[in-house]
Motif scaffolding. Structure first.
Motif, short mmCIF file in Angstrom:
data_model
loop_
_atom_site.label_atom_id
_atom_site.label_comp_id
_atom_site.label_asym_id
_atom_site.label_seq_id
_atom_site.Cartn_x
_atom_site.Cartn_y
_atom_site.Cartn_z
N ARG A 120 39.08 38.47 35.83
CA ARG A 120 39.23 37.02 35.81
C ARG A 120 38.71 36.44 37.12
NH1 ARG A 120 45.86 36.46 36.15
NH2 ARG A 120 46.08 37.04 38.37
N GLN A 121 38.30 35.18 37.02
CA GLN A 121 37.80 34.49 38.19
C GLN A 121 38.35 33.07 38.22
OE1 GLN A 121 33.52 34.58 38.64
NE2 GLN A 121 33.68 34.08 40.81
N ALA A 122 39.17 32.81 39.21
CA ALA A 122 39.74 31.48 39.40
C ALA A 122 38.76 30.64 40.22
CB ALA A 122 41.08 31.58 40.11
N PRO A 123 38.86 29.33 40.13
CA PRO A 123 37.94 28.47 40.89
C PRO A 123 37.98 28.77 42.39
CG PRO A 123 39.15 27.18 39.29
CD PRO A 123 39.76 28.55 39.28
N GLY A 124 36.81 28.98 42.96
CA GLY A 124 36.72 29.24 44.38
C GLY A 124 37.11 30.62 44.83
N LYS A 125 37.37 31.51 43.86
CA LYS A 125 37.80 32.86 44.22
C LYS A 125 36.84 33.89 43.65
CE LYS A 125 42.73 31.88 44.73
NZ LYS A 125 44.11 32.32 44.36
N GLU A 126 36.97 35.11 44.17
CA GLU A 126 36.19 36.22 43.67
C GLU A 126 36.72 36.68 42.31
OE1 GLU A 126 33.53 36.14 46.52
OE2 GLU A 126 33.53 37.88 45.17
N ARG A 127 35.84 37.27 41.53
CA ARG A 127 36.27 37.86 40.26
C ARG A 127 37.13 39.08 40.55
NH1 ARG A 127 31.79 38.42 35.62
NH2 ARG A 127 31.45 36.32 36.50
N GLU A 128 38.26 39.16 39.88
CA GLU A 128 39.20 40.24 40.17
C GLU A 128 39.58 41.00 38.90
OE1 GLU A 128 42.78 38.54 41.81
OE2 GLU A 128 43.40 37.69 39.90
N PHE A 129 39.92 42.23 39.12
CA PHE A 129 40.33 43.13 38.04
C PHE A 129 41.68 42.71 37.49
CE2 PHE A 129 41.09 46.92 35.73
CZ PHE A 129 42.36 47.36 36.04
N VAL A 130 41.82 42.83 36.15
CA VAL A 130 43.08 42.54 35.49
C VAL A 130 43.63 43.79 34.81
CG1 VAL A 130 44.23 41.18 33.70
CG2 VAL A 130 42.44 40.13 35.12
N ALA A 131 42.83 44.41 33.96
CA ALA A 131 43.29 45.57 33.20
C ALA A 131 42.10 46.34 32.65
CB ALA A 131 44.21 45.15 32.05
N ASN A 132 42.29 47.63 32.38
CA ASN A 132 41.25 48.39 31.71
C ASN A 132 41.86 49.39 30.74
OD1 ASN A 132 42.06 50.64 33.23
ND2 ASN A 132 40.49 50.34 34.79
N ILE A 133 41.00 49.97 29.92
CA ILE A 133 41.46 50.89 28.89
C ILE A 133 40.35 51.88 28.59
CG2 ILE A 133 40.72 49.37 26.99
CD1 ILE A 133 43.33 50.27 25.52
#
Length: 129
Positions: free
Chosen positions: A37-50
């Motif tokens: 996910r990527q919030a406004p003004g922030k870096e894209r970050e990991f949430v979950a994987n499978i």
């Protein structure tokens, strides 16, 4: 492989959403999948994987206990069930796929962006307070 994410929307804090990511191709079960996910003004970050086998998921601390990743290989789809949503979960959510053989069964896929070969277009999740 082509990825199409959907399911985003506007929800109140405490609510739930389920995101879907549909993949093209006939070897979906060989791909490790991830949500970022990527919030406004922030870096894209990991949430979950499978893993390709889909037995269980691995989560960022921010997602543990609230989000559940799953997949249905017969339908070439990976899901992210998000419960107890918070305003800080507001972001564009992206699904991603890695074709590296290690992640088809034995190992969880990467938690970094560079570990993925394919990305969906993103779906916006907005959580109001």
């Amino acid at each position: 492989v082509q990825l199409q994410a959907s399911g985003g929307g506007l929800v109140q804090a405490g609510g739930s959403l389920r995101l879907s990511c549909a993949a093209s191709g006939r070897t979906f079960n060989s791909y490790g999948m991830g949500w970022f996910r990527q919030a406004p003004g922030k870096e894209r970050e990991f949430v979950a994987n499978i893993r390709g086998s889909g037995s269980s998921g691995y989560y960022a601390d921010s997602a543990k206990g609230r989000f559940t990743i799953s997949r249905t290989n017969a339908n070439n789809t990976v899901y992210l069930q998000m419960n107890s949503l918070k305003p800080e979960d507001t972001a564009v959510y992206y699904c991603a796929a890695t074709s590296a053989p290690a992640y088809s069964g034995d190992y969880y896929p990467p938690t970094t962006r560079r570990g993925y070969d394919y990305w969906g277009q993103g779906t916006l999740v907005t959580v109001s307070s």
